[in-house]
Design an enzyme around this catalytic site. Structure first.
Site, PDB file in Angstrom:
ATOM      1  N   GLY A 187      -6.835   1.120   4.429  1.00  0.00           N
ATOM      2  CA  GLY A 187      -8.237   1.529   4.552  1.00  0.00           C
ATOM      3  C   GLY A 187      -8.744   2.198   3.298  1.00  0.00           C
TER       4      GLY A 187
ATOM      5  N   GLY B  70     -25.886  11.263  -8.493  1.00  0.00           N
ATOM      6  CA  GLY B  70     -25.793   9.912  -7.970  1.00  0.00           C
ATOM      7  C   GLY B  70     -25.712   9.962  -6.455  1.00  0.00           C
TER       8      GLY B  70
ATOM      9  N   ALA C  95     -18.169  -0.479  -0.946  1.00  0.00           N
ATOM     10  CA  ALA C  95     -17.239  -1.089   0.007  1.00  0.00           C
ATOM     11  C   ALA C  95     -17.706  -2.462   0.464  1.00  0.00           C
ATOM     12  CB  ALA C  95     -17.062  -0.163   1.217  1.00  0.00           C
TER      13      ALA C  95
ATOM     14  N   GLY D 153     -23.738  16.255 -10.381  1.00  0.00           N
ATOM     15  CA  GLY D 153     -23.857  14.814 -10.261  1.00  0.00           C
ATOM     16  C   GLY D 153     -24.889  14.430  -9.232  1.00  0.00           C
TER      17      GLY D 153
ATOM     18  N   GLY E 142     -18.840  10.629 -10.767  1.00  0.00           N
ATOM     19  CA  GLY E 142     -18.389   9.247 -10.847  1.00  0.00           C
ATOM     20  C   GLY E 142     -16.914   9.079 -10.519  1.00  0.00           C
TER      21      GLY E 142
ATOM     22  N   HIS F 163     -44.453  -3.473  15.979  1.00  0.00           N
ATOM     23  CA  HIS F 163     -45.282  -2.266  15.924  1.00  0.00           C
ATOM     24  C   HIS F 163     -45.035  -1.450  17.185  1.00  0.00           C
ATOM     25  CE1 HIS F 163     -48.825   0.293  15.393  1.00  0.00           C
ATOM     26  NE2 HIS F 163     -49.111   0.046  16.665  1.00  0.00           N
TER      27      HIS F 163
ATOM     28  N   THR G 125      -9.795   4.768   0.152  1.00  0.00           N
ATOM     29  CA  THR G 125     -10.729   5.878   0.018  1.00  0.00           C
ATOM     30  C   THR G 125     -11.881   5.763   1.002  1.00  0.00           C
ATOM     31  OG1 THR G 125     -10.201   6.244  -2.312  1.00  0.00           O
ATOM     32  CG2 THR G 125     -12.357   6.991  -1.558  1.00  0.00           C
TER      33      THR G 125
ATOM     34  N   GLU H  81       0.843  -1.188   0.000  1.00  0.00           N
ATOM     35  CA  GLU H  81       0.000   0.000   0.000  1.00  0.00           C
ATOM     36  C   GLU H  81       0.880   1.241   0.000  1.00  0.00           C
ATOM     37  OE1 GLU H  81      -2.339   2.850  -0.241  1.00  0.00           O
ATOM     38  OE2 GLU H  81      -3.358   0.905  -0.233  1.00  0.00           O
TER      39      GLU H  81
ATOM     40  N   LYS I 126     -20.085   9.638   6.335  1.00  0.00           N
ATOM     41  CA  LYS I 126     -21.231   9.258   7.153  1.00  0.00           C
ATOM     42  C   LYS I 126     -21.139   9.870   8.548  1.00  0.00           C
ATOM     43  CE  LYS I 126     -22.116   7.057   3.511  1.00  0.00           C
ATOM     44  NZ  LYS I 126     -21.428   7.566   2.302  1.00  0.00           N
TER      45      LYS I 126
END
Length: 465
Positions: A37, A178, A320, A176, A267, A443, A39, A32, A49
């Protein structure tokens, strides 16, 4: 150095391959050049998030005041404190992954890697490596850009650096529609920015069901986000820390949009530069992907060289959690352990905006185009008590064969990312609506709307006739 498996790239696909292969008794080297880890951990899934959670808290203050009579106000957003919390979450995850690799006995070498043959890899600073079992390509992707737009990390940003641009802008133009673009539009709106979201297709999240795009657009517009679909960027200029863009809709006259920040989210492109695929006899397709010759093993045309993650073309999804599954498959293949191919049709697809979207399986259009005779049922989340409590709209849509299995489940609304796992099992296990209708949903919950939708399809409708 000779080892069993060499993995090039330490993102989700790469490190999951390494961990599983080591657990199966293989000697593994993971190369690496940046941070373990990839992107997802450092510039994408995890930090974004975390920021969206902070945005949800901000939105909750407004909802408490405007809907519930809780006399709350937002004093300010302490940007450095917010960033510090985000970075702490990323750092703890990073340390955790590195610890897992060390505990598993995976040797991590730092440096850029390139192929030297079907079993050979050269890593800067570590020298020549040879793989007895195979090589796994997991070098990931980078954001695509548009001609004439040069990201500077401040005024013009990509999804990789949007989180790290200084401060909170008062206005943002997002190119974008998306999942990535929608999430960033949602975040900035929660933080008080005026947001314009531009998508070239005729709807947002164009790969999802048309009803998902429609309900998502409605929810974003209700929050004050300006949504322009069927529109393209004609021109953009940057001056004095702001952007002036000309957007051309499919119909009507072009319009000028001014913003403090332009976010390009059109993208991602596979990263193969410097990998020297030709040295091992490999090529890419026209979009830069490395195409497997055998999708059941994710093995390329060169025996022993496998590929995972964003280097894969469709039907891989560039997600991911799909990369984790691909890593498990490849590791088990290299270890000679029987493994099931990745079923991309049952991989959940989620957009973590407000409102959220979550889906698994075929859209209604895809199902009809494949020759299925379908029956469809939709139910608004506000038809159940918990949906009324949340008061944010949303919908459940189920696509099923006329007299058979469930083909797709599509959700829009609050917290639906936490509700989609059930539907993955429904679609993946070829369940019919009557199979689902036998099971009782609690419920009051939002998941109750999913259960009610299947009850109706099974001819046992209760609250929905």
């Amino acid at each position: 150095m000779t080892t069993d498996v060499i993995v090039i790239g330490g993102g989700t696909g790469g490190y999951s391959t390494a961990l599983r292969a080591a657990a199966l008794g293989l000697d593994v080297v993971l190369a690496e050049r940046d941070k373990i880890g990839g992107t997802c951990l450092h510039r994408g899934c995890v930090p974004s998030k975390a920021m969206l959670h902070a945005a949800e808290l901000v939105d909750g203050i407004a909802e408490a005041r405007e809907r519930w009579g809780v006399k709350s106000t937002l004093d300010s957003v302490d940007w450095p404190a917010l960033v510090a919390t985000r970075d702490d979450i990323v750092a703890r995850n990073h340390r955790g992954v590195e610890s897992h690799l060390a505990h598993a006995g995976v040797r991590v070498v730092r440096g850029s890697a390139r192929l030297t043959g079907p079993r050979g890899v050269y890593v800067e600073g570590a020298g020549e490596l040879t793989a007895r079992r195979g090589i796994v390509l997991a070098t990931g992707s980078r954001p695509r850009t548009l001609p004439g737009l040069t990201p500077d990390g401040r005024t013009v940003v990509t999804s990789d650096d949007a989180l790290f641009a200084p401060g909170l802008p008062a206005s943002v133009l997002v190119l974008g529609g998306g999942a990535i673009g929608v999430e960033y539009a949602s975040f900035h709106r929660s933080m008080g920015a005026a947001v314009t979201l531009v998508e070239a297709a005729d709807r947002l999240v164009p790969l999802e069901d048309a009803d998902v795009g429609r309900h998502l657009t409605r929810g974003l517009k209700k929050r004050g986000i300006r949504v322009l679909t069927g529109a393209r960027l004609d021109d953009a200029s940057v001056a004095a820390g702001s952007v002036r863009a000309v957007v051309r809709p499919a119909r009507g006259e072009s319009r000028t949009v001014e913003a403090e920040r332009l976010l390009v989210a059109v993208g991602r492109a596979p990263v193969t530069e410097g990998l020297d695929l030709a040295a091992a006899g490999l090529t890419t397709d026209e979009r830069g992907h490395v195409v497997p010759a055998d999708w059941t093993r994710l093995e390329t045309a060169v025996p022993g060289i496998h590929v995972v993650g964003d280097l894969l073309p469709p039907p891989s999804l560039g997600l991911a959690h799909a990369s984790f599954a691909e890593g498990l498959l490849v590791a088990e293949t290299l270890a000679g352990v029987a493994s099931q191919p990745v079923d991309y049709a049952t991989v959940p697809r989620v957009t973590y905006s407000s409102p959220q979207t979550a889906a698994v399986g075929l859209t209604e259009e895809e199902a009809r185009n494949r020759g299925h005779e379908v029956r469809v049922n939709t139910m608004p989340l506000t038809a159940v008590a918990k949906g009324m409590v949340h008061g944010r709209g949303g919908v459940v849509k189920v696509v099923a064969e006329r007299d058979g299995r469930v083909l797709g489940v599509h959700l829009v609304g609050p917290h639906v990312s936490e509700m989609i796992a059930e539907s993955q099992l429904i679609v993946g296990w070829d369940a019919e609506p009557s199979d689902v209708a036998r099971h009782i949903h609690p419920h009051p919950t939002l998941s109750e709307a999913v259960g009610e939708t299947f009850l109706t399809l099974a001819g046992r409708g209760l609250h929905q006739q």
